[in-house]
Structures are given as structure tokens and as C-alpha cells.
Scaffold this active site. Structure first.
Site, PDB file in Angstrom:
ATOM      1  N   GLU A  51      60.993  36.211  32.279  1.00  0.00           N
ATOM      2  CA  GLU A  51      60.523  37.322  31.454  1.00  0.00           C
ATOM      3  C   GLU A  51      61.649  37.900  30.602  1.00  0.00           C
ATOM      4  OE1 GLU A  51      57.168  38.229  34.838  1.00  0.00           O
ATOM      5  OE2 GLU A  51      58.895  39.576  34.669  1.00  0.00           O
TER       6      GLU A  51
ATOM      7  N   ASN B  11      60.891  41.446  43.780  1.00  0.00           N
ATOM      8  CA  ASN B  11      61.184  41.909  42.419  1.00  0.00           C
ATOM      9  C   ASN B  11      60.042  42.815  41.968  1.00  0.00           C
ATOM     10  OD1 ASN B  11      61.838  42.255  39.732  1.00  0.00           O
ATOM     11  ND2 ASN B  11      61.405  40.137  39.141  1.00  0.00           N
TER      12      ASN B  11
ATOM     13  N   GLY C 247      52.703  35.239  38.552  1.00  0.00           N
ATOM     14  CA  GLY C 247      51.636  36.212  38.375  1.00  0.00           C
ATOM     15  C   GLY C 247      50.275  35.632  38.043  1.00  0.00           C
TER      16      GLY C 247
ATOM     17  N   HIS D 178      65.737  35.835  34.574  1.00  0.00           N
ATOM     18  CA  HIS D 178      64.307  35.699  34.869  1.00  0.00           C
ATOM     19  C   HIS D 178      63.579  35.262  33.604  1.00  0.00           C
ATOM     20  CE1 HIS D 178      60.196  36.775  36.006  1.00  0.00           C
ATOM     21  NE2 HIS D 178      60.618  36.781  37.261  1.00  0.00           N
TER      22      HIS D 178
ATOM     23  N   SER E 222      53.827  33.395  42.402  1.00  0.00           N
ATOM     24  CA  SER E 222      52.586  33.578  43.166  1.00  0.00           C
ATOM     25  C   SER E 222      52.766  33.298  44.654  1.00  0.00           C
ATOM     26  CB  SER E 222      51.466  32.703  42.574  1.00  0.00           C
ATOM     27  OG  SER E 222      51.144  33.116  41.257  1.00  0.00           O
TER      28      SER E 222
ATOM     29  N   GLU F 171      61.482  29.329  39.583  1.00  0.00           N
ATOM     30  CA  GLU F 171      60.212  29.986  39.287  1.00  0.00           C
ATOM     31  C   GLU F 171      59.526  29.276  38.125  1.00  0.00           C
ATOM     32  OE1 GLU F 171      60.144  34.465  40.633  1.00  0.00           O
ATOM     33  OE2 GLU F 171      61.138  34.255  38.718  1.00  0.00           O
TER      34      GLU F 171
ATOM     35  N   LYS G  44      59.857  44.434  39.253  1.00  0.00           N
ATOM     36  CA  LYS G  44      59.695  44.389  37.798  1.00  0.00           C
ATOM     37  C   LYS G  44      59.542  45.813  37.248  1.00  0.00           C
ATOM     38  CE  LYS G  44      57.853  39.731  38.172  1.00  0.00           C
ATOM     39  NZ  LYS G  44      56.928  38.706  37.652  1.00  0.00           N
TER      40      LYS G  44
END
Length: 249
Positions: A94, A8, A170, A92, A209, A164, A10
Site C-alpha cells: 500500500e 498491522n 484484504g 508495504h 487474508s 504479501e 493500517k
């Protein structure tokens, strides 16, 4: 079941970064797993052209629930398919946090993606506060209940679940292998109760990660059928070893 290594990108990548695709294809001309990159929409068509004839598949990072209409700035599953997408990431964390997407929103998009004939990658995951409060499985269960279609309208491999943990995305932090195993086993059991034995053929990805140094250990965990990789998918030198670890698992 054919395992899946999904990248991904992003909101990263411009034309010059397409050079990484050729490097990735050269590194894995015939991988023993599925290999996918989901770039920003501006690169999708060009990346699909770069990947034509190779083992690499290209996907979208989101879509609208409607096939067309007055939705300025949005893009439909059919449009992404026309641009060369084979998969679409949905829900996701985010998107849920930055755009207020609810389980119901994700469900509507998942139905649209399946109707278009593409593979839906539905993301679930708990926050650090929820993990600390001991509610991880309850949160995951609620997200699965609200975000997934009530029945499978495609082959089991047409619906992928990506776990996730929000606090690991991240950050360089990852859950312990036992924690990953607990959640993935719970997801599998929940899917079997919902969809029957066909759910044993659905792929469950871990994301958060993931990198070359921990990929092999993660892929050895039961019910981890691949990964959804963020930052480490931007460069072939980082993503290719993850693909290799999955192919060898």
C-alpha cells in the site's frame, strides 16, 4: 528462532480501540511466540504504555530514511523508538502503490531502521497480473535485491521479510499452500545466497487474508515463521486465535 505474529492496524483505530490491547494481553500473557501490533502513529505511545510489562510489542507502520530534518509530516525511526516502537514495517504494497515507494526507498529506510536498533519488517509481493503472467518469483527476487541492505548489520532476527501477495490483501483470497511454500522457499534460498547461513535464522512471515480459520495450515508450511495480519488484528477475538495457532506450530 522465535516466531512472530504481527498485526498491522493500517489507518484504523482511535483511543477507544486501545481496550483491545488489554484483551489481547489477557489472552496471551506468556505466548510461545513474539506478539506485535503496529498501530497508527497517533496511538503508538499510548499503546506502548498499555503493553508495558507484558509480552506484547508495539511497532510503527513506516518511517523516513533520515533521522531528522525538514520533512513535514514524516517521522523517523528514532522518533518511533522514542515512542515505544520495537519494530517498523517497510515497503508495504500500500505504501508502494499509494506513495510511489521504490525498492531504493525501502532500502534506505531499512538501513535507517537497522541503524536505530529496531527490527525492520520488509514487505514484498506480486500483483495479480504478475502472478497470472508467471513472473512471481522474478518480481520477488527483484524486490529482495533492491529493498534489502547488502549485509546484515544486526542479528538475523533484526531483519524480517513479509511475503504479501498484493491480490490477497484484504480480499479474503489466499494463495494455495503449495504457492506459499514455493515463494517462501525461494525467499529463504535467496537470503542464504545473500547473507550466508545466518539467513536461516531470519523470520519469513506470510501476509494476506490471514485469519483464525487458515492460520494453522499456513503455519505448517515450511519457512513460514509467522504472519503479518491486517484486518484480523484489529480485534483481540480475531487475532488471539492466530497467535495461539502460531504458538502451537
Amino acid at each position: 528462532m522465535r516466531k512472530l505474529a504481527a498485526g498491522n492496524w493500517k489507518m484504523n483505530g482511535t483511543s477507544e480501540d486501545l481496550a483491545e490491547i488489554a484483551k489481547l494481553i489477557d489472552a496471551h500473557p506468556k505466548p510461545n511466540c513474539e506478539m506485535l501490533i503496529c498501530p497508527p502513529t497517533t496511538l503508538l505511545s499510548r499503546m506502548a504504555d498499555c503493553a508495558k510489562g507484558s509480552a506484547l510489542r508495539v511497532g510503527g507502520q513506516d518511517c523516513h530514511a533520515h533521522a531528522s530534518g525538514a520533512h513535514t509530516g514524516d517521522i523517523s525511526a528514532a522518533m518511533l523508538k522514542d515512542a515505544g516502537a520495537t519494530h517498523i514495517i517497510l515497503g508495504h504494497s500500500e505504501r508502494r502503490a499509494d506513495h510511489g515507494e521504490t525498492d531504493a526507498t525501502v532500502l534506505a529506510k531499512a538501513v535507517a531502521v537497522q541503524a536505530s536498533g529496531l527490527v525492520a519488517i520488509v514487505c514484498v509481493g506480486e500483483t495479480e497480473a504478475q502472478r497470472d503472467a508467471g513472473t512471481t518469483l522474478a518480481v520477488i527476487g527483484s524486490q529482495l535485491e533492491g529493498s534489502l541492505p547488502p549485509s546484515l548489520t544486526s542479528a538475523p532476527d533484526g531483519l524480517v521479510i513479509a511475503y504479501e501477495p498484493v491480490w490477497a490483501i484484504g480480499t479474503g483470497r489466499t494463495p494455495t499452500l503449495d504457492e506459499v511454500a514455493e515463494v517462501h522457499s525461494f525467499i529463504r534460498d535467496t537470503l542464504v545466497k545473500r547473507y550466508g547461513d545466518a539467513a536461516n535464522e531470519m523470520r519469513l512471515l506470510y501476509g494476506g487474508s490471514v485469519k483464525a480459520s487458515n492460520a494453522a495450515a499456513l503455519f505448517a508450511v515450511p519457512h513460514v515463521d509467522g504472519a503479518l495480519v491486517g484486518g484480523a488484528s484489529l480485534k483481540s477475538a480475531d487475532f488471539a486465535p492466530i497467535v495461539a495457532a502460531l504458538a502451537a506450530s
